[in-house]
Write a protein that holds these residues in place. Structure first.
Motif, PDB file in Angstrom:
ATOM      1  N   TYR A 118       0.795  -1.231   0.000  1.00 51.21           N
ATOM      2  CA  TYR A 118       0.000   0.000   0.000  1.00 51.21           C
ATOM      3  C   TYR A 118       0.825   1.278   0.000  1.00 51.21           C
ATOM      4  O   TYR A 118       0.326   2.345   0.317  1.00 51.21           O
ATOM      5  CB  TYR A 118      -1.019  -0.018   1.140  1.00 51.21           C
ATOM      6  CG  TYR A 118      -2.061  -1.085   0.938  1.00 51.21           C
ATOM      7  CD1 TYR A 118      -3.139  -0.878   0.095  1.00 51.21           C
ATOM      8  CD2 TYR A 118      -1.943  -2.324   1.561  1.00 51.21           C
ATOM      9  CE1 TYR A 118      -4.070  -1.871  -0.128  1.00 51.21           C
ATOM     10  CE2 TYR A 118      -2.878  -3.330   1.334  1.00 51.21           C
ATOM     11  CZ  TYR A 118      -3.936  -3.091   0.495  1.00 51.21           C
ATOM     12  OH  TYR A 118      -4.858  -4.083   0.266  1.00 51.21           O
ATOM     13  N   LYS A 119       2.100   1.170  -0.339  1.00 52.15           N
ATOM     14  CA  LYS A 119       2.949   2.320  -0.649  1.00 52.15           C
ATOM     15  C   LYS A 119       2.770   3.512   0.302  1.00 52.15           C
ATOM     16  O   LYS A 119       2.312   4.591  -0.106  1.00 52.15           O
ATOM     17  CB  LYS A 119       2.703   2.774  -2.077  1.00 52.15           C
ATOM     18  CG  LYS A 119       3.081   1.742  -3.151  1.00 52.15           C
ATOM     19  CD  LYS A 119       4.578   1.530  -3.217  1.00 52.15           C
ATOM     20  CE  LYS A 119       4.987   0.743  -4.465  1.00 52.15           C
ATOM     21  NZ  LYS A 119       4.545  -0.646  -4.448  1.00 52.15           N
ATOM     22  N   PRO A 120       3.148   3.384   1.572  1.00 51.09           N
ATOM     23  CA  PRO A 120       3.065   4.547   2.468  1.00 51.09           C
ATOM     24  C   PRO A 120       4.061   5.625   2.056  1.00 51.09           C
ATOM     25  O   PRO A 120       5.107   5.329   1.483  1.00 51.09           O
ATOM     26  CB  PRO A 120       3.429   3.950   3.836  1.00 51.09           C
ATOM     27  CG  PRO A 120       4.319   2.794   3.504  1.00 51.09           C
ATOM     28  CD  PRO A 120       3.767   2.212   2.225  1.00 51.09           C
ATOM     29  N   THR A 121       3.730   6.864   2.326  1.00 47.89           N
ATOM     30  CA  THR A 121       4.662   7.968   2.136  1.00 47.89           C
ATOM     31  C   THR A 121       4.733   8.768   3.432  1.00 47.89           C
ATOM     32  O   THR A 121       3.818   8.724   4.252  1.00 47.89           O
ATOM     33  CB  THR A 121       4.214   8.903   0.997  1.00 47.89           C
ATOM     34  OG1 THR A 121       2.935   9.439   1.322  1.00 47.89           O
ATOM     35  CG2 THR A 121       4.143   8.161  -0.318  1.00 47.89           C
ATOM     36  N   PHE A 122       5.819   9.519   3.588  1.00 51.67           N
ATOM     37  CA  PHE A 122       6.040  10.187   4.868  1.00 51.67           C
ATOM     38  C   PHE A 122       6.524  11.618   4.674  1.00 51.67           C
ATOM     39  O   PHE A 122       7.382  11.894   3.836  1.00 51.67           O
ATOM     40  CB  PHE A 122       7.075   9.415   5.699  1.00 51.67           C
ATOM     41  CG  PHE A 122       6.738   7.967   5.847  1.00 51.67           C
ATOM     42  CD1 PHE A 122       5.686   7.579   6.661  1.00 51.67           C
ATOM     43  CD2 PHE A 122       7.423   6.994   5.143  1.00 51.67           C
ATOM     44  CE1 PHE A 122       5.339   6.242   6.793  1.00 51.67           C
ATOM     45  CE2 PHE A 122       7.092   5.657   5.258  1.00 51.67           C
ATOM     46  CZ  PHE A 122       6.040   5.275   6.081  1.00 51.67           C
ATOM     47  N   ALA A 123       5.951  12.510   5.459  1.00 54.61           N
ATOM     48  CA  ALA A 123       6.487  13.853   5.652  1.00 54.61           C
ATOM     49  C   ALA A 123       6.915  13.916   7.113  1.00 54.61           C
ATOM     50  O   ALA A 123       6.249  13.366   7.986  1.00 54.61           O
ATOM     51  CB  ALA A 123       5.431  14.911   5.357  1.00 54.61           C
ATOM     52  N   PRO A 124       8.017  14.569   7.411  1.00 57.92           N
ATOM     53  CA  PRO A 124       8.528  14.527   8.782  1.00 57.92           C
ATOM     54  C   PRO A 124       7.589  15.194   9.782  1.00 57.92           C
ATOM     55  O   PRO A 124       7.034  16.261   9.512  1.00 57.92           O
ATOM     56  CB  PRO A 124       9.861  15.273   8.691  1.00 57.92           C
ATOM     57  CG  PRO A 124       9.733  16.119   7.460  1.00 57.92           C
ATOM     58  CD  PRO A 124       8.863  15.356   6.513  1.00 57.92           C
ATOM     59  N   LEU A 125       7.437  14.563  10.949  1.00 54.31           N
ATOM     60  CA  LEU A 125       6.630  15.124  12.026  1.00 54.31           C
ATOM     61  C   LEU A 125       7.402  16.145  12.843  1.00 54.31           C
ATOM     62  O   LEU A 125       6.829  16.849  13.668  1.00 54.31           O
ATOM     63  CB  LEU A 125       6.124  14.015  12.947  1.00 54.31           C
ATOM     64  CG  LEU A 125       4.790  13.359  12.550  1.00 54.31           C
ATOM     65  CD1 LEU A 125       4.903  12.643  11.218  1.00 54.31           C
ATOM     66  CD2 LEU A 125       4.321  12.394  13.628  1.00 54.31           C
ATOM     67  N   ALA A 126       8.705  16.216  12.641  1.00 53.10           N
ATOM     68  CA  ALA A 126       9.544  17.191  13.336  1.00 53.10           C
ATOM     69  C   ALA A 126      10.689  17.574  12.412  1.00 53.10           C
ATOM     70  O   ALA A 126      11.250  16.710  11.721  1.00 53.10           O
ATOM     71  CB  ALA A 126      10.083  16.613  14.642  1.00 53.10           C
ATOM     72  N   VAL A 127      11.038  18.858  12.386  1.00 55.78           N
ATOM     73  CA  VAL A 127      12.041  19.356  11.447  1.00 55.78           C
ATOM     74  C   VAL A 127      12.949  20.366  12.136  1.00 55.78           C
ATOM     75  O   VAL A 127      12.668  20.843  13.247  1.00 55.78           O
ATOM     76  CB  VAL A 127      11.380  20.002  10.215  1.00 55.78           C
ATOM     77  CG1 VAL A 127      10.674  18.958   9.361  1.00 55.78           C
ATOM     78  CG2 VAL A 127      10.413  21.094  10.629  1.00 55.78           C
ATOM     79  N   SER A 128      14.018  20.708  11.457  1.00 51.19           N
ATOM     80  CA  SER A 128      14.996  21.646  11.993  1.00 51.19           C
ATOM     81  C   SER A 128      14.336  22.967  12.394  1.00 51.19           C
ATOM     82  O   SER A 128      13.443  23.463  11.718  1.00 51.19           O
ATOM     83  CB  SER A 128      16.078  21.915  10.950  1.00 51.19           C
ATOM     84  OG  SER A 128      16.741  20.720  10.593  1.00 51.19           O
ATOM     85  N   GLY A 129      14.823  23.503  13.503  1.00 53.41           N
ATOM     86  CA  GLY A 129      14.305  24.766  14.015  1.00 53.41           C
ATOM     87  C   GLY A 129      13.283  24.603  15.110  1.00 53.41           C
ATOM     88  O   GLY A 129      13.100  25.517  15.926  1.00 53.41           O
ATOM     89  N   GLN A 130      12.588  23.475  15.141  1.00 50.23           N
ATOM     90  CA  GLN A 130      11.618  23.242  16.202  1.00 50.23           C
ATOM     91  C   GLN A 130      12.326  22.857  17.496  1.00 50.23           C
ATOM     92  O   GLN A 130      13.510  22.512  17.504  1.00 50.23           O
ATOM     93  CB  GLN A 130      10.637  22.145  15.789  1.00 50.23           C
ATOM     94  CG  GLN A 130       9.720  22.533  14.651  1.00 50.23           C
ATOM     95  CD  GLN A 130       8.655  21.486  14.399  1.00 50.23           C
ATOM     96  OE1 GLN A 130       8.944  20.374  13.971  1.00 50.23           O
ATOM     97  NE2 GLN A 130       7.408  21.844  14.666  1.00 50.23           N
ATOM     98  N   THR A 131      11.581  22.906  18.590  1.00 46.90           N
ATOM     99  CA  THR A 131      12.140  22.588  19.902  1.00 46.90           C
ATOM    100  C   THR A 131      11.545  21.298  20.429  1.00 46.90           C
ATOM    101  O   THR A 131      10.324  21.147  20.488  1.00 46.90           O
ATOM    102  CB  THR A 131      11.868  23.729  20.900  1.00 46.90           C
ATOM    103  OG1 THR A 131      12.499  24.931  20.435  1.00 46.90           O
ATOM    104  CG2 THR A 131      12.412  23.375  22.280  1.00 46.90           C
ATOM    105  N   ALA A 132      12.428  20.375  20.798  1.00 44.13           N
ATOM    106  CA  ALA A 132      12.017  19.147  21.475  1.00 44.13           C
ATOM    107  C   ALA A 132      12.169  19.354  22.968  1.00 44.13           C
ATOM    108  O   ALA A 132      13.152  19.956  23.439  1.00 44.13           O
ATOM    109  CB  ALA A 132      12.870  17.968  21.023  1.00 44.13           C
ATOM    110  N   SER A 133      11.200  18.872  23.740  1.00 42.48           N
ATOM    111  CA  SER A 133      11.272  19.026  25.189  1.00 42.48           C
ATOM    112  C   SER A 133      10.746  17.771  25.858  1.00 42.48           C
ATOM    113  O   SER A 133       9.958  17.015  25.282  1.00 42.48           O
ATOM    114  CB  SER A 133      10.462  20.246  25.647  1.00 42.48           C
ATOM    115  OG  SER A 133       9.095  20.099  25.306  1.00 42.48           O
TER     116      SER A 133
END
Length: 708
Positions: A432-447
């Motif tokens: 079923y050929k899944p595709t992905f866009a990132p859920l987190a990217v540069s510049g965001q803050t992880a906490s």
């Protein structure tokens, strides 16, 4: 009335559905017959294949995406079949992913999609009159309905009504009765005293004289006389209701019999029910998924054995046009369903639940029993236990993710991480050929909030890191020693990855402990999140073509390839390619676009699917336009601009609240206002055939404030 522990039961049912799908998927027909399953696997008591990462499945795609009709069209009013048909067109890419397992004259779903795309509205798109009796009564009528049962707990009739509307997009006759039966059974399972009560609730929602009701009653009768021999009951179905009696690839009636059989002979035991459904053959993943949903709601989380739950690790991947929505975190999706359930039932959701769900942000609280939110560790020898715990919690009655570290010494390492993006290498197959866009990217803050309970050794150290998906290089940030016996608040900005994507976010766990005093203890993650403004690039020299799409995009129509560090898109008609946070409001997307052939070369923003988005760019000879796509094309503003084939243009499209601006080579050429779409993905598109080369993509987003 919404029952107590509603959210937890929704969560259990969704886990149950996916356990069943994962268990049954490797032994689907036609390769696997009942006899072959029996002879090879015997009495199944666990997963038959150790998937690295389970690929997408149509049985999960439908329940996740067809309910989006409640956001897009049916908000504030009753659902219609046409609403769900529009969701089909908006979230499915033509010919790939979602439900594309057959051809137009093989798959009922394919036939319905073609009908819809030609302008036929539901329910005509799925009717017997349009498609014929055989096509309309294949199994798909009951395999996409699980969410409708979960939205109406304790109300089988309303669950059945909504499921019928949704199923009528593609099915009719007994196909609709299957939808009604399964949704009613799930809704009834919330408060049922027995499996018999659940089956009875399903039967009350379909015509007593229907073939569907008759096959269920046949199983009930056989079970009454032979309560301990499910294999004999399966043979009874084969003899009287088997595939040879019904046409098509996967008719609903034999499989309805298997579902009833599994429910009755499973006796209320979750594991035995999904196992029997799988061992019976025929449509194994569909049947095990349906009864898994019912038993998940009936037996609850405590009824799902760890050996089935642990490998799922709280997430699945899906196959829609939104790569962002295709990474499905179970606790988050359960909260989304529960909030919809409160809304549809006219009740106010608990404030804690409402506050814990923010579309567009990563927000994990580990509050649901057993929840892990997909976290992993890299060194099971040094971090041998990763589990949900109630020993430490930020909120009363909450929980955390416990990671036990075992006798670390200087030089030992284990990564504790979460994946915001996936690559083909992590899967066993291409289903079923899944595709992905990132859920987190540069510049965001992880906490995160992390509690340390260390029993021996020198203090542990956590070093934040992200991993470059192209090179697998780990970008290490400032190490952080932790205070023992206390909650530690950690945060870090996701660093620039120079045009690649981030596929791991977490910490490297270490300790300088000597051999004579090794580090031993537990740490607890009570909260984890990623939010905030982003600034990142997409360098196509660092991307790949995977699952039929160029990372991190999902393509709808056209031919797309990588060439010389550029993404080349060629199409015979309209086509589009989307990426980014589905819930992003304010952003700018900038790219170098070289029109090679044709007259339509456009950037997209606020894309809410194939049929809902804004476009801006070259729109005919010497023309630029700002266009709204909303199940039809409207040009909101057009201006003269002399452009030519073969020349590269630096194009920038900015969306801020209801204002939009198109810049070309640093000059503003269009400005427009419209408030139809308040959030969505970005991408590239054309309205006519042609070819274009795209490179040097740059994305800047606003803060998370104001996301829906």
């Amino acid at each position: 009335m919404i029952p107590n522990r509603y959210l937890e039961t929704v969560y259990a049912s969704f886990i149950g559905m996916n356990v069943g799908i994962r268990l049954g998927a490797p032994i689907e027909p036609v390769a696997w017959t009942y006899e072959r399953i029996r002879d090879v696997y015997g009495d199944i008591r666990g997963y038959v294949k150790p998937y690295r990462t389970f690929a997408a499945d149509d049985d999960a795609n439908g329940p996740v995406f067809f309910i989006r009709a409640l956001y897009d069209d049916a908000k504030g009013r009753e659902l219609t079949a046409e609403d769900v048909g529009r969701a089909w067109l908006n979230y499915a890419r033509e010919g790939i992913g979602m439900f594309w397992w057959g051809g137009e004259d093989i798959s009922t779903e394919h036939r319905a999609y073609v009908n819809l795309s030609k302008g036929m509205a539901a329910p005509a798109s799925g009717s017997i009159e349009t498609n014929g009796l055989e096509m309309a009564e294949q199994i798909g009528g009951q395999i996409f309905i699980d969410s409708w049962g979960l939205l109406f707990p304790g109300d089988p009739e309303r669950a059945a009504d909504y499921a019928e509307k949704a199923a009528s997009v593609s099915h009719d006759g007994n196909g609709l009765y299957g939808a009604r039966f399964m949704a009613a059974a799930i809704a009834a399972a919330f408060g049922a005293a027995s499996i018999a009560d659940i089956v009875a609730a399903g039967l009350r929602q379909i015509p007593a004289e229907s073939t569907y009701a008759r096959v269920v009653h046949a199983v009930l009768d056989f079970h009454r006389d032979h309560p301990d021999d499910w294999a004999a009951c399966r043979q009874h179905l084969e003899d009287r209701w088997g595939y040879d009696k019904y046409g098509g690839v996967c008719h609903i009636i034999p499989n309805a019999g298997v579902c009833a059989l599994a429910l009755l002979y499973g006796g209320g035991d979750f594991a035995r029910t999904v196992e029997i459904a799988s061992m019976c053959g025929w449509d194994t993943d569909c049947n095990a998924g349906n009864v898994g949903s019912i038993l998940g709601a009936f037996a609850g989380l405590d009824g799902i054995p760890a050996h089935y739950r642990a490998p799922i690790n709280d997430f699945i991947v899906a196959s829609s046009v939104s790569g962002y929505l295709n990474v499905v975190d179970f606790p988050t999706f359960a909260k989304e369903l529960a909030l919809l359930g409160y809304r549809l039932n006219g009740e106010e959701a608990p404030q804690q639940l409402a506050d814990s769900f923010r579309p567009g942000d990563v927000q994990f609280d580990f509050g649901l029993p057993g929840s892990t939110h997909g976290f992993r560790t890299s060194n099971p020898f040094k971090t041998p236990v990763v589990r949900h715990s109630v020993r430490q919690a930020l909120q009363p009655g909450g929980g955390s993710l416990e990671i036990v570290f075992d006798r670390l010494v200087a030089g030992d390492r284990s990564h504790i991480y979460w994946k915001p993006f996936y690559r083909r290498e992590e899967f066993n197959d291409e289903k079923y050929k899944p595709t992905f866009a990132p859920l987190a990217v540069s510049g965001q803050t992880a906490s995160a909030s992390v509690y340390v309970d260390q029993w021996e050794g020198e203090p542990i150290i956590l070093t934040p890191y992200v991993r470059n998906s192209a090179t697998k290089e780990e970008l290490l940030l400032e190490p952080r020693p932790l205070e023992n016996g206390a909650w530690n608040e950690l945060s870090f900005v996701l660093p620039d990855t120079d045009g690649a994507l981030i596929d791991e976010i977490g910490w490297v766990l270490e300790s300088p402990s000597p051999l004579t005093d090794r580090a031993l203890g537990s740490l607890f993650i009570g909260r984890f999140g990623v939010a905030g403004a982003a600034a990142y690039e997409i360098d196509f020299a660092k991307q790949a073509k995977e699952f039929g799409s160029i990372t991190p995009f999902a393509h709808h129509r056209g031919e797309w390839r990588l060439e010389g560090g550029r993404m080349i898109g060629r199409a015979q008609s309209d086509a589009a390619s989307f990426s980014g946070n589905y819930y992003e409001r304010d952003l700018s997307v900038e790219a170098t676009v070289q029109p090679l052939e044709g007259t339509s070369h456009l950037l997209a923003v606020r894309a809410q699917g194939v049929k809902r988005h804004y476009l801006a760019g070259f729109d005919g000879p010497n023309t630029v336009s700002f266009i709204k796509q909303d199940f039809g094309t409207s040009r909101l503003i057009t201006a003269k601009f002399d452009w030519e084939l073969g020349r590269e243009y630096r194009m920038r499209l900015v969306a801020e609240q209801d204002a939009f601006k198109l810049e070309i080579d640093g000059k503003t050429v269009l400005e427009c206002r419209d408030d139809s779409f308040g959030y969505g993905m970005f991408g590239f598109a054309c309205l006519d055939g042609g070819e274009r080369a795209i490179s040097r993509v740059s994305v800047r987003t606003g803060s998370a404030k104001g996301r829906p």
